[in-house]
Write a protein that holds these residues in place. Structure first.
Motif, PDB file in Angstrom:
ATOM      1  N   ARG A 255      19.279 -12.577 -17.200  1.00 48.39           N
ATOM      2  CA  ARG A 255      20.205 -12.734 -18.324  1.00 48.39           C
ATOM      3  C   ARG A 255      20.776 -14.156 -18.396  1.00 48.39           C
ATOM      4  O   ARG A 255      21.121 -14.647 -19.483  1.00 48.39           O
ATOM      5  CB  ARG A 255      21.363 -11.719 -18.219  1.00 48.39           C
ATOM      6  CG  ARG A 255      20.941 -10.284 -18.485  1.00 48.39           C
ATOM      7  CD  ARG A 255      22.145  -9.377 -18.707  1.00 48.39           C
ATOM      8  NE  ARG A 255      23.035  -9.309 -17.550  1.00 48.39           N
ATOM      9  CZ  ARG A 255      22.900  -8.437 -16.550  1.00 48.39           C
ATOM     10  NH1 ARG A 255      21.893  -7.570 -16.556  1.00 48.39           N
ATOM     11  NH2 ARG A 255      23.768  -8.427 -15.543  1.00 48.39           N
ATOM     12  N   LEU A 256      20.867 -14.812 -17.238  1.00 46.58           N
ATOM     13  CA  LEU A 256      21.378 -16.179 -17.188  1.00 46.58           C
ATOM     14  C   LEU A 256      20.302 -17.218 -17.517  1.00 46.58           C
ATOM     15  O   LEU A 256      20.604 -18.401 -17.595  1.00 46.58           O
ATOM     16  CB  LEU A 256      21.956 -16.471 -15.803  1.00 46.58           C
ATOM     17  CG  LEU A 256      23.219 -15.690 -15.424  1.00 46.58           C
ATOM     18  CD1 LEU A 256      23.565 -15.915 -13.955  1.00 46.58           C
ATOM     19  CD2 LEU A 256      24.396 -16.100 -16.313  1.00 46.58           C
ATOM     20  N   GLY A 257      19.070 -16.759 -17.693  1.00 44.25           N
ATOM     21  CA  GLY A 257      17.984 -17.667 -18.045  1.00 44.25           C
ATOM     22  C   GLY A 257      16.971 -17.913 -16.948  1.00 44.25           C
ATOM     23  O   GLY A 257      15.989 -18.634 -17.155  1.00 44.25           O
ATOM     24  N   TYR A 258      17.191 -17.322 -15.774  1.00 42.83           N
ATOM     25  CA  TYR A 258      16.215 -17.482 -14.703  1.00 42.83           C
ATOM     26  C   TYR A 258      14.877 -16.854 -15.076  1.00 42.83           C
ATOM     27  O   TYR A 258      14.831 -15.775 -15.664  1.00 42.83           O
ATOM     28  CB  TYR A 258      16.736 -16.879 -13.399  1.00 42.83           C
ATOM     29  CG  TYR A 258      17.563 -17.860 -12.595  1.00 42.83           C
ATOM     30  CD1 TYR A 258      16.954 -18.739 -11.701  1.00 42.83           C
ATOM     31  CD2 TYR A 258      18.943 -17.930 -12.754  1.00 42.83           C
ATOM     32  CE1 TYR A 258      17.715 -19.658 -10.983  1.00 42.83           C
ATOM     33  CE2 TYR A 258      19.710 -18.853 -12.033  1.00 42.83           C
ATOM     34  CZ  TYR A 258      19.074 -19.712 -11.152  1.00 42.83           C
ATOM     35  OH  TYR A 258      19.820 -20.627 -10.442  1.00 42.83           O
ATOM     36  N   ALA A 259      13.810 -17.582 -14.758  1.00 44.87           N
ATOM     37  CA  ALA A 259      12.432 -17.207 -15.096  1.00 44.87           C
ATOM     38  C   ALA A 259      12.177 -17.260 -16.598  1.00 44.87           C
ATOM     39  O   ALA A 259      11.106 -16.865 -17.054  1.00 44.87           O
ATOM     40  CB  ALA A 259      12.061 -15.834 -14.548  1.00 44.87           C
ATOM     41  N   GLN A 260      13.165 -17.742 -17.353  1.00 40.21           N
ATOM     42  CA  GLN A 260      13.001 -17.938 -18.795  1.00 40.21           C
ATOM     43  C   GLN A 260      13.025 -19.434 -19.124  1.00 40.21           C
ATOM     44  O   GLN A 260      12.254 -19.913 -19.951  1.00 40.21           O
ATOM     45  CB  GLN A 260      14.126 -17.236 -19.575  1.00 40.21           C
ATOM     46  CG  GLN A 260      14.628 -15.919 -19.009  1.00 40.21           C
ATOM     47  CD  GLN A 260      13.598 -14.819 -19.036  1.00 40.21           C
ATOM     48  OE1 GLN A 260      12.808 -14.731 -19.959  1.00 40.21           O
ATOM     49  NE2 GLN A 260      13.620 -13.964 -18.011  1.00 40.21           N
TER      50      GLN A 260
END
Length: 331
Positions: free
Chosen positions: A156-161
């Motif tokens: 949700r925090l952007g990790y792996a995104q």
């Protein structure tokens, strides 16, 4: 057994140091059965302010350091974590935090996921299997569910995104209960299995999976000795020695630093108190690095029988397999 140093065709020489792996202490909210550090909630050892200041000076003084790798215990709960992170990021270093994930739900540490994202820390998280039963057997009841929730939080925090927010997972096999030993599975195919399962069941994404061999150190050694499997396991690892892994060993370009300021070639040597030495046999501390102003005082890596664990099959390191299974030919 053949002494590891005799198995090598040439001395295991140190290369230019580019990685600092720092063990901040042995206090942890978990007590995993395979932990080579033997960390637990009952341990109190952690870094002192004096050692922390020396490490900060080291990071600021040496541009050759590219990566600062923080471990424990649970590094997030130990003294020095945030000062070292912030110094390292200000100096442009990559920072790795080796997390058990469950720390995010402990009182006083619920800010850690946002802190990691805000400082663009690379999270390397233990998830020794993608199935709940295996994880809880190794790490404690309920750890799997909390780990899944933590990974969803990081996503949700952007990790792996986002490209600067990397979260990697670590696979460890279960400790052998019989002489039916096996090497770690192929990293590429196991990564596919992990990604498929976690995406389909929990909508979780991650970047890389690292397959790591259980070295017979710490609690792993204790359980092997209890089952009278320690020597047979070492022999199994020697029998699967692969010379192609040697040039890629993590100990060659890293320094491992303990919470007291002693220097080692790797985290396993640290746990066995096999201190790194100069060519004159002087045992090294942080003070010895800071006084002459060089990180490159070590000529040869200190080795022991458990080094066969890092060189068996496709090899093993804190970054997973050392070579592709396609080039895994036993020597």
């Amino acid at each position: 057994m053949t002494p590891f140093v005799e198995k090598l065709k040439t001395p295991l020489t140190k290369q230019k140091i580019s990685v600092l792996q720092i063990n901040l202490g042995k206090r942890c909210n978990l007590a995993c059965s395979h932990c080579h550090v033997e960390a637990s909630p009952g341990r109190s050892e952690e870094m002192t302010p004096e050692v922390c200041e020396q490490i900060i000076e080291l990071i600021e003084r040496f541009p050759q350091i590219k990566t600062v790798d923080l471990t424990g215990g649970a590094p997030e709960m130990l003294y020095g974590f945030k000062p070292i992170v912030e110094t390292s990021r200000k100096a442009g270093k990559e920072v790795i935090v080796r997390s058990n994930l469950t720390i995010y739900f402990e009182k006083g540490f619920t800010d850690i996921p946002e802190y990691c994202a805000g400082h663009q820390l690379r999270v390397v998280a233990s998830l020794p299997c993608y199935l709940a039963d295996n994880v809880d057997k190794m790490r404690g009841m309920g750890v799997y569910d909390r780990s899944i929730a933590a990974l969803q939080w990081l996503n949700r925090l952007g990790y792996a995104q986002e490209p600067n927010l990397i979260v990697d997972l670590v696979y460890n096999p279960q400790i052998p209960k019989s002489e039916n030993f096996s090497l770690t599975p192929d990293q590429v195919s196991l990564t596919r299995d992990y990604k498929k399962f976690l995406q389909e069941h929990f909508n979780i994404s991650f970047n890389n999976l690292f397959t790591i061999t259980n070295l017979p150190v710490g609690r792993t050694r204790f359980h092997l000795e209890h089952r009278q499997l320690y020597q047979p396991y070492l022999q199994f690892l020697e029998d699967h020695f692969n010379g192609d892994t040697v040039e890629h060993l993590m100990c060659r370009n890293q320094l491992s630093i303990d919470y007291l300021g002693n220097i080692y070639d790797c985290d396993f040597n640290q746990m066995e108190e096999l201190v790194a030495c100069t060519s004159q046999g002087q045992k090294l501390t942080l003070t010895d690095l800071l006084q002459p102003g060089t990180l490159d005082l070590i000529a040869e890596v200190q080795t022991a029988s458990y080094c066969y664990g890092c060189t068996a099959g496709s090899g093993s390191s804190c970054g997973g397999a050392l070579i592709s299974s396609r080039t895994n030919v036993l020597n």
